[in-house]
Design an enzyme around this catalytic site. Sequence first.
Site, PDB file in Angstrom:
ATOM      1  N   HIS A   1      13.385  20.710   6.322  1.00 46.15           N
ATOM      2  CA  HIS A   1      12.307  21.141   5.433  1.00 46.15           C
ATOM      3  C   HIS A   1      10.937  20.872   6.016  1.00 46.15           C
ATOM      4  CE1 HIS A   1      15.661  21.625   2.660  1.00 46.15           C
ATOM      5  NE2 HIS A   1      14.931  22.658   2.303  1.00 46.15           N
TER       6      HIS A   1
ATOM      7  N   GLU B   1      24.624  29.498  -0.862  1.00 42.16           N
ATOM      8  CA  GLU B   1      24.313  28.625   0.274  1.00 42.16           C
ATOM      9  C   GLU B   1      25.380  27.571   0.498  1.00 42.16           C
ATOM     10  OE1 GLU B   1      20.459  26.842  -0.344  1.00 42.16           O
ATOM     11  OE2 GLU B   1      20.812  26.510  -2.470  1.00 42.16           O
TER      12      GLU B   1
ATOM     13  N   ASP C   1      21.174  26.447   4.441  1.00 47.45           N
ATOM     14  CA  ASP C   1      22.227  25.548   3.969  1.00 47.45           C
ATOM     15  C   ASP C   1      23.610  26.131   4.233  1.00 47.45           C
ATOM     16  OD1 ASP C   1      21.085  23.162   2.978  1.00 47.45           O
ATOM     17  OD2 ASP C   1      20.153  24.323   1.387  1.00 47.45           O
TER      18      ASP C   1
ATOM     19  N   CYS D   1      17.095  34.636   2.074  1.00 51.19           N
ATOM     20  CA  CYS D   1      15.818  33.916   2.013  1.00 51.19           C
ATOM     21  C   CYS D   1      15.815  32.699   2.932  1.00 51.19           C
ATOM     22  CB  CYS D   1      15.479  33.522   0.579  1.00 51.19           C
ATOM     23  SG  CYS D   1      16.660  32.375  -0.128  1.00 51.19           S
TER      24      CYS D   1
HETATM   25  C1  PEP Z   1      18.377  27.946   2.427  1.00 49.60           C
HETATM   26  O1  PEP Z   1      19.143  26.988   2.288  1.00 49.60           O
HETATM   27  O2  PEP Z   1      18.561  28.858   3.254  1.00 49.60           O
HETATM   28  C2  PEP Z   1      17.164  28.054   1.600  1.00 49.60           C
HETATM   29  C3  PEP Z   1      16.417  29.128   1.617  1.00 49.60           C
HETATM   30  O3  PEP Z   1      16.839  26.980   0.844  1.00 49.60           O
HETATM   31  P1  PEP Z   1      16.178  25.660   1.447  1.00 49.60           P
HETATM   32  O4  PEP Z   1      15.809  25.914   2.873  1.00 49.60           O
HETATM   33  O5  PEP Z   1      14.998  25.328   0.617  1.00 49.60           O
HETATM   34  O6  PEP Z   1      17.287  24.661   1.304  1.00 49.60           O
HETATM   35 MG    MG Z   2      18.951  25.718   0.593  1.00 45.96          MG
END
Ligand code: PEP
Ligand code: MG
Length: 597
Positions: free
Chosen positions: A215, A462, A486, A533
Site C-alpha cells: 500500500h 480478490e 490481493d 481495479c
Molecule cells: C487489490 O487488492 O487489487 C485492490 C485494488 O485493493 P487494495 O490494493 O487496496 O488491497
Molecule cells: Mg485488495
Amino acid sequence: MTLSIHGLPVARGIAIGRAVMVVSSRLDVAHYFIKPEEVESEVDRVRAARDAVTGELHRLQASVAQMGPNDAPHELAALLDVHLMLLQDEALTGGVKHWISERLYNAEWALTTQLEIIARQFDEMEDEYLRERKADLEQVVERMLHQMKGTAAVLAPTPPRPKHKPGEELDPLAADAFDAPLVLIAHDLAPADMLQFKKSVFAGFVTDVGGRTSHTAIVARSMDIPAVVGARSVSQLVRQDDWVIIDGDSGVVIIDPSPIILAEYGFKQRQGDLERDRLSRLRHKPAVTLDGQRVDLLANIEMPEDTLGAVKAGAVGVGLFRSEFLFMGREQQHQTRLPNEEEQYQAYKRAVEGMQGMPVTIRTIDVGADKPLDGKLREDSHLNPALGLRAIRWSLADPSMFLTQLRAILRASAHGEIHLLIPMLAHASEIRQTLSLLDFARAELDNRGAVYGVVKVGAMIEIPAAALTLRTFLKHFDFLSIGTNDLIQYTLAIDRADESVAHLYDPTHPAVLRLVADTIAECRRLGKSVSVCGEMAGDVGFTRLLLGLGLRSFSMHPSQILAVKQEVLRADVSKLEAWAQEVVNSDDPAAMLALKA
Ligand code: PEP
Ligand code: MG
C-alpha cells in the site's frame, strides 16, 4: 563516492534531488511539515522539553547524591553528567533548530533527524568509550520526545524548497534556505505517513522495504512521482541532504552521482517530460479501440481531493475510492479515532461533487494487514495479518463502525451516482451479513427521514475462493471488481508487502490469469459489469491482454490513465481475442506477452 542500489520500480520517471531522511527508528514519531508562522512555537516546544528533561536529570542527580555508594554506583552520577552535557550540546540543539526553521519539520522529526546525524558521527569514532555514548544520546532524545507528547502542532502541506545545485557542497547547519528538489528516503513509511507527504512537494521517494503492490507503493504511485521500494539498505547509506537520483523505470537509486551520471539522468528526465507532454494531448480523446469498442478508464483515489487529478487525467469516473485512507493517521490531528457519520458524509459528497456527475465507486473500509489504522502494526502482527481481521472481516466485527460508514455513503448518494464496493468477501455468510447491514442502514436513515439515493452494490474479487464461486457473487451483486493485487497475493501465497519474495509475485502466473479470465468471461456471459481495479489495470504491459479477455472497464491511478488510453487507441480487439486465450492457456504466459509487446 557514487553508489547505486537496486530496488523495485513502482512509479515511473526520474527524480534528482536532495535527500530528506525519515528516520524510522524505535523512536516512532510523527513526520509532518509545520507552517512558517509556527517555527517559533515549535522551537519553543523543543526548548521546553529540553528544560523539563534538564530538571528531571537535576532532580535525579540530587537523589543520587543522597544515596550511599552501595545504592548508587559512582558511574550513575557520571552518566547523568554525560546526559546533561549531551542535552545542552549545540550540535543537538542547533541542528534541531535548523531542521525546524529551514525545512519546517515538526519538532519530533527535527529531533530524530538530528539524532541520526550525530549518531552516525558517534558510529565513526575510533574511541570505543565515545562510540558508546550514542546510546546515551538516544536516551536523552527519547526523554525529550516523551516530554513533547501531546503538544504537537497542526499539519501543514508544503516544505520549503532547497536552493542548492547538484555538485555544490552544503552545510546542513547553514542558515540560508535551499532550492533544489527534495527526495524522500525512509526505511518504511506507513500509508498514513504517505498521505501526509502526498500533500507536499517531494520529487521522488525510496524505501528499504515494500513490494510492488504494497500500500505504501500504491500511495507513492498516486503521488505521481518516481518511486522505488524494497531498496534494502538505502536508508543506511544515504545521509540527510545527499544528492540522490531515483530511476522509477528501472528501480535504480544512485547516491552522490558523478557529474557524468547526473548529465545522463538529466537527459532521461527531459525525455520523460516530453513523453508526458505528448500523452497529455490524449486527455480529451474518448478511449475507443481501432475496431470501435468503448473502454471506460476510471480512477483509483485515496482522498476526495484526488478527484481533481482524476478529472484532469480524463477519467470517466472513480472505479475505486479506498475509503480507509479517511480513517488512517487521525490520532495526530484529531481527538477522535474514527471519522463520524457527518465527517464521512461530507468527504464522500466532496468526492461525488469533484467528479462532476460521473460515477464514484466507494469501497468500504479496508484496514488491517499493511494498512494499520494508526500507522502502527498490531502487536500480534506476527500472526499473519494479511490472513487476519482485514477489510470486510473488520467491518463485520464492528457493526456500529460499519453502519456509520454505510449511512454516510448512502446519504452522499443523494448528490450523485455512487457505487458501493465491498472488499475481501469470500463466504456466502459474509455476503448475507453485509447486505442485511446495508438494509439496516437504509432503515435507520428512513426512521430519521434522511435522504439517500439508489446505489449499485458490488463485490471485489480478490480472494481465490471468491473467483471460484462467482455464481454466488453474481446472484447478489450488481457488479464485480477484480482486485488483482490481493488476488495474486492470495493465489500464490506471496506477501505483497514483502520485498524478499517480490520476485515470486507474478501477475502472469497461469493460475492468476485463469482466475482473472474466468471472472471476466462469467460476468460478460451474465451481462454484469466487471472491472479490474488492481495495479494490473494501470500496467500498459497488460492492457491488450485484458482487452482481449473482454475487459472494458479499467480502474487505475490517474497518472496511468493516458498511457493506458494510448494502448487502447492502438488496439484492435477482434485481433486480440484468440491470442489472449492462448496466453491464458500457455505454460509460459510471460513469454507470450513479451512477444506481443
Ligand atoms: C487489490 O487488492 O487489487 C485492490 C485494488 O485493493 P487494495 O490494493 O487496496 O488491497
Ligand atoms: Mg485488495
